[in-house]
Design a protein around this motif. Structure first.
Motif, PDB file in Angstrom:
ATOM      1  N   UNK A 215       0.793  -1.209  -0.052  1.00 15.78           N
ATOM      2  CA  UNK A 215      -0.028   0.114   0.064  1.00 15.78           C
ATOM      3  C   UNK A 215       0.704   1.338   0.026  1.00 15.78           C
ATOM      4  N   UNK A 216       0.219   2.393  -0.515  1.00 17.46           N
ATOM      5  CA  UNK A 216       0.942   3.509  -0.636  1.00 17.46           C
ATOM      6  C   UNK A 216       1.286   4.205   0.701  1.00 17.46           C
TER       7      UNK A 216
ATOM      8  N   UNK B 175       2.978   7.665  -5.473  1.00 22.66           N
ATOM      9  CA  UNK B 175       2.598   7.330  -4.159  1.00 22.66           C
ATOM     10  C   UNK B 175       1.058   7.763  -3.992  1.00 22.66           C
ATOM     11  N   UNK B 176       0.690   8.711  -4.321  1.00 21.38           N
ATOM     12  CA  UNK B 176      -0.615   9.433  -4.069  1.00 21.38           C
ATOM     13  C   UNK B 176      -1.614   8.589  -5.171  1.00 21.38           C
ATOM     14  N   UNK B 177      -1.185   8.115  -5.992  1.00 20.99           N
ATOM     15  CA  UNK B 177      -2.288   7.198  -7.033  1.00 20.99           C
ATOM     16  C   UNK B 177      -2.076   5.968  -6.952  1.00 20.99           C
ATOM     17  N   UNK B 178      -1.371   5.369  -6.129  1.00 20.20           N
ATOM     18  CA  UNK B 178      -0.959   4.038  -5.839  1.00 20.20           C
ATOM     19  C   UNK B 178      -2.485   3.101  -6.064  1.00 20.20           C
ATOM     20  N   UNK B 179      -3.310   3.398  -5.393  1.00 20.75           N
ATOM     21  CA  UNK B 179      -4.819   2.912  -5.563  1.00 20.75           C
ATOM     22  C   UNK B 179      -5.606   3.281  -6.583  1.00 20.75           C
ATOM     23  N   UNK B 180      -5.204   4.262  -7.317  1.00 22.36           N
ATOM     24  CA  UNK B 180      -6.193   4.646  -8.390  1.00 22.36           C
ATOM     25  C   UNK B 180      -5.229   4.969  -9.714  1.00 22.36           C
TER      26      UNK B 180
ATOM     27  N   UNK C  75      -5.471  16.341  -5.882  1.00 18.74           N
ATOM     28  CA  UNK C  75      -5.952  15.273  -6.724  1.00 18.74           C
ATOM     29  C   UNK C  75      -7.344  14.949  -6.114  1.00 18.74           C
ATOM     30  N   UNK C  76      -7.693  15.240  -4.762  1.00 15.51           N
ATOM     31  CA  UNK C  76      -8.969  14.918  -4.408  1.00 15.51           C
ATOM     32  C   UNK C  76      -9.937  15.838  -4.545  1.00 15.51           C
ATOM     33  N   UNK C  77      -9.605  17.127  -4.796  1.00 17.81           N
ATOM     34  CA  UNK C  77     -10.462  18.189  -4.907  1.00 17.81           C
ATOM     35  C   UNK C  77     -10.740  18.946  -6.311  1.00 17.81           C
TER      36      UNK C  77
ATOM     37  N   UNK D   4      -4.359   9.765 -16.131  1.00 17.64           N
ATOM     38  CA  UNK D   4      -4.828  10.865 -16.500  1.00 17.64           C
ATOM     39  C   UNK D   4      -3.772  12.126 -16.153  1.00 17.64           C
ATOM     40  N   UNK D   5      -3.497  12.158 -14.825  1.00 20.42           N
ATOM     41  CA  UNK D   5      -2.247  13.106 -14.281  1.00 20.42           C
ATOM     42  C   UNK D   5      -1.039  13.053 -14.777  1.00 20.42           C
ATOM     43  N   UNK D   6      -0.472  11.716 -15.276  1.00 24.95           N
ATOM     44  CA  UNK D   6       0.713  11.817 -15.910  1.00 24.95           C
ATOM     45  C   UNK D   6       0.822  11.915 -17.499  1.00 24.95           C
ATOM     46  N   UNK D   7      -0.244  11.720 -18.023  1.00 24.78           N
ATOM     47  CA  UNK D   7      -0.158  11.731 -19.422  1.00 24.78           C
ATOM     48  C   UNK D   7      -1.333  12.287 -20.140  1.00 24.78           C
TER      49      UNK D   7
END
Length: 363
Positions: free
Chosen positions: A1-2, A318-323, A290-292, A329-332
């Motif tokens: 887990x992250x 780390x922040x998107x390990x579970x999504x 990322x949540x907001x 979307x964020x990286x590309x």
């Protein structure tokens, strides 16, 4: 887990303790081969090459050097939970300020390593397929945007932005010329350009960018190491007028408000013409963004060569390990759509998609 992953490291190279990175050649932090497929292609929405100001740039932007001198040295400890510049010690902060001021008048200093081939070397090591390169200009002196557009033309992996100062008398001519030369947007930096984001000329210039379909990437928010007057210019509340009065212009909030993330986040719901770029944010603030912010409006960016590009990459992973969908979307995907890098159109082509995301008609 992250949550089980470390966030404090003895150095930038020590990020190799995370499962996605490894060190090669003794001094190069790269994405490990077995992690590349998991990450997929990456677009960096916030990088720089060396710039000149009062005098013409004296750095050869085509030169490759054995190493890159990041303003945060690779040897200093790294805390991913903190805003990136808090990792600078007094010596590194002094060296950075000297390099962009006094040494900026010369052909010497760390900035001589802030070149296109060195940026491309980092990109290859981290699986970054394209990087947006951001200049900014003063009303007089060196024309960084024009120089950048000439240089970047040799490197298809680099995506150039233009820059026009709000006080430029020939702003329309320069915008048209830069767009014709390949600029995918315009960078505005209230601190570096000595003009507030809510100045009437700034408001007007951003409207002209929107008329041309050119996104505006703002440095947004105080970062804690700038002079007091510069910090006041970059207060997040001062961006709202320009955003509100130019709904046809797409705005990218560089650093997502920096040390004032909580004041920037309401813009996500209030203004569908805003994107949030993640460079430099500590891990808690990055998670908050990322949540907001709607998933279609977060952008990975690094502020390289101020920092090694792996710092923000590590935080996003780390922040998107579970999504994994949000990670992609964020990286590309968001940057590809916004800057027309996926065949969907020219600069600003993502605006309609972004507005739909806010109303809930797309993911």
């Amino acid at each position: 887990m992250a949550t089980d992953l470390p966030t404090r490291f003895d150095s930038t190279l020590d990020l190799a303790r995370l499962p996605w990175f490894e060190v090669r050649g003794g001094n190069r932090l790269v994405v490990a081969d077995d992690a590349r497929q998991e990450l997929g292609p990456v677009i960096d929405a916030h990088t720089h090459l060396a710039m000149g100001f009062v005098r013409k740039l004296r750095v050869d932007l085509h030169a490759e050097t054995p190493t890159t001198a990041y303003y945060l040295p690779l040897t200093l400890p790294v805390d991913l939970d903190a805003y990136s510049n808090t990792n600078l010690d007094a010596a590194a902060l002094f060296a950075m300020k000297a390099d962009v001021s006094v040494l900026g008048l010369t052909g010497f200093g760390m900035r001589t390593t802030h070149t296109a081939p060195n940026l491309l070397r980092d990109m290859r090591g981290l699986g970054i397929e394209q990087s947006v390169v951001l200049p900014f200009d003063l009303p007089v002196g060196a024309r960084n945007a024009d120089h950048l557009l000439e240089v970047v033309g040799r490197y298809p992996e680099l995506v150039p932005f233009g820059s026009v100062h709000p006080f430029d008398r020939d702003a329309d001519v320069r915008l048209d010329r830069q767009q014709a030369a390949g600029a995918r947007g315009v960078k505005l930096h209230p601190n570096g350009q000595f003009i507030a984001p809510d100045h009437p000329r700034t408001v007007h210039l951003c409207g002209r960018c929107g008329d041309r379909g050119l996104p505006v990437l703002f440095h947004c928010g105080p970062v804690g190491i700038e002079p007091a007057a510069a910090a006041r210019r970059s207060e997040v509340d001062r961006y709202e007028r320009t955003i509100a009065e130019n709904p046809h212009t797409t705005f990218v909030l560089g650093h997502s408000g920096a040390l004032q993330v909580e004041r920037a986040l309401p813009y996500a719901a209030r203004y569908p013409n805003t994107y949030f770029e993640l460079s430099c944010l500590g891990l808690a603030d990055l998670r908050r963004v990322l949540e907001g912010v709607p998933p279609a409006r977060g952008l990975y960016g690094t502020d390289s060569p101020v920092y090694h590009p792996a710092l923000t990459l590590a935080r996003v992973l780390i922040a998107t390990e579970d999504d994994r969908g949000l990670r992609r979307a964020v990286l590309h995907d968001n940057a590809a759509r916004l800057f027309g890098l996926d065949g969907s159109g020219g600069p600003g082509a993502g605006s309609d998609v972004v507005r739909a995301a806010v109303t809930g008609s797309t993911g």
